[in-house]
Design an enzyme around this catalytic site. Structure first.
Site, PDB file in Angstrom:
ATOM      1  N   CYS A  42      -0.232   4.153   2.107  1.00 21.75           N
ATOM      2  CA  CYS A  42      -0.361   3.972   3.604  1.00 21.75           C
ATOM      3  C   CYS A  42       1.200   4.170   3.872  1.00 21.75           C
ATOM      4  O   CYS A  42       1.569   4.917   5.072  1.00 21.75           O
ATOM      5  CB  CYS A  42      -0.538   2.541   3.967  1.00 21.75           C
ATOM      6  SG  CYS A  42      -2.224   1.803   3.208  1.00 21.75           S
ATOM      7  N   ASP A  43       2.346   3.680   3.254  1.00 20.91           N
ATOM      8  CA  ASP A  43       3.524   3.570   3.841  1.00 20.91           C
ATOM      9  C   ASP A  43       4.362   4.410   2.755  1.00 20.91           C
ATOM     10  O   ASP A  43       5.727   4.507   3.162  1.00 20.91           O
ATOM     11  CB  ASP A  43       4.032   2.064   3.637  1.00 20.91           C
ATOM     12  CG  ASP A  43       3.343   1.223   4.686  1.00 20.91           C
ATOM     13  OD1 ASP A  43       2.684   1.860   5.565  1.00 20.91           O
ATOM     14  OD2 ASP A  43       2.790   0.241   4.259  1.00 20.91           O
ATOM     15  N   CYS A  67       0.834  -1.140   0.194  1.00 20.42           N
ATOM     16  CA  CYS A  67      -0.107   0.055  -0.213  1.00 20.42           C
ATOM     17  C   CYS A  67       0.997   1.340   0.133  1.00 20.42           C
ATOM     18  O   CYS A  67       1.248   1.710   1.269  1.00 20.42           O
ATOM     19  CB  CYS A  67      -1.012  -0.029   1.102  1.00 20.42           C
ATOM     20  SG  CYS A  67      -1.921   1.485   1.154  1.00 20.42           S
TER      21      CYS A  67
END
Ligand code: NDP
Length: 320
Positions: free
Chosen positions: A140-141, A137
């Site tokens: 997300c990261d 992701c």
């Protein structure tokens, strides 16, 4: 002894959609039951920091956020079961669910929040380094890879989109693809070609992700060129796997309408499926946004629709 129980509302899945549906239906005094599924807490439990969930100005760790959502659902009386559903009978109400434990549940309304699972390459090193430089992701990261050289694996729209997004942070992004032509749309390919930070690595598969979770995480990938069979190492500190997602819909067989990729089809502006009383929320019906906050939003919609459905059909459903 296997149990047989009936509930008004059963929610399948314990990601942001499932717990949000639980919070709303519990507050409506419907005493919902959440069957957690194979991955309690859902996909967020395999990410590290979540910086884009509203309300956490300093960010929140994925598992921590899911614990909070779970506790919030329990606070209003949600019952949470550590079990997963093996098969469903949605041919009539009450709907029937058979679990891994042998327990059988029936319910007047079903809220499906079983999510989608990122596909992985299937390498042991990939699993070992998840959360230590390996992610599925970018939203997300990606933020954690500022000024670093990283790799994205895949050749579809998601891989190209993630590679472009990651150039907001990384100094260089290698796009590793097993063929020499992308599956991604032409417009995405053009955008990628115009981005100087992205370097494609064609005809290559990842044989191993290099690094140690205890010693700084990922430090490279071992690649094999599928045409020349040449093996080489590429130094990167992050690997984003973007080889597609699989919606978790097998347990419904053909009962529910799905698109070509297996995602549940819901009615416009609604979480209603083709079966009255069955609602779907979160990634199991959303292949476009796939965000925790959008999943939570559709979980709320499903709860409100389930509540209205129960009000409208009160007295109709029978118990097993
Ligand atoms: P896709 O299935 O479209 O692409 C998956 C990619 O991963 C393919 O290039 C495939 O290679 C590669 N791949 C699959 N398995 C492996 C493996 N084991 N090892 C190495 N490579 C592998 O998935 P996406 O997630 O990219 O997209 C899913 C859907 O969502 C699509 O319909 C897409 O259009 C849509 N989408 C749209 C976006 C947008 O419009 N902005 C953004 C993201 C997704 P190969 O090509 O050789 O098969």
């Amino acid at each position: 002894m296997p149990e047989e129980r009936h509930h008004k509302v059963i929610i399948l899945g314990s990601g942001p959609a499932g717990y949000t549906a639980a919070i709303y239906t519990a507050r409506a005094s419907l005493k919902p039951v959440v069957i957690q599924g194979m991955q309690p807490g859902g996909q967020l439990t395999i990410t590290t920091e979540v910086d884009n969930f509203p309300g956490f100005e300093e960010g929140v760790d994925g598992p921590g956020l899911m614990e909070k959502l779970k506790a919030q659902a329990e606070r209003f009386g949600t019952e949470i079961l550590f079990d997963s559903v093996l098969s469903t009978d949605l041919s009539q109400r009450p709907f029937k669910l058979t679990c891994d434990s042998g327990d059988v549940y029936s319910c007047d309304t079903l809220v499906i929040c079983t999510g989608a699972s990122a596909r992985w390459l299937g390498l042991p090193s990939e699993k070992e380094l998840q959360g230590f430089g390996v992610s599925a992701c970018a939203t997300c990261d990606g933020f954690f890879f500022r000024d670093q050289e990283i790799a994205v694996v895949g050749g579809g729209d998601a891989a190209v989109e993630e590679a472009i997004f990651l150039t907001n942070f990384a100094s260089k992004v290698y796009l590793i693809h097993r063929r020499d032509a992308l599956r991604a749309e032409k417009i995405m390919q053009d955008r990628m070609a115009a981005n100087e930070k992205i370097e494609p690595v064609w005809d290559s598969v990842v044989e191993e992700i290099l690094g140690d979770p205890q010693k700084g995480g990922v430090n490279g990938v071992r690649l094999k060129n599928v045409k020349s069979n040449e093996v080489s190492d590429l130094a990167v500190t992050g690997v984003f796997v973007a080889i597609g997602h699989t919606p978790n819909t097998e347990i419904f067989g053909d009962a529910l309408d799905k698109d070509d990729a297996g995602y549940l089809i819901t009615k416009p502006d609604s979480t209603a499926t083709n079966i009255e009383g069955v609602f779907a929320a979160g990634d199991v019906q959303d292949k476009i946004y796939r965000q925790a906050v959008t999943a939570a939003g559709s979980g709320c919609m499903a709860a409100l629709e389930a509540e209205r459905f129960l009000q409208a059909t009160e007295g109709e459903a029978t118990r097993i």
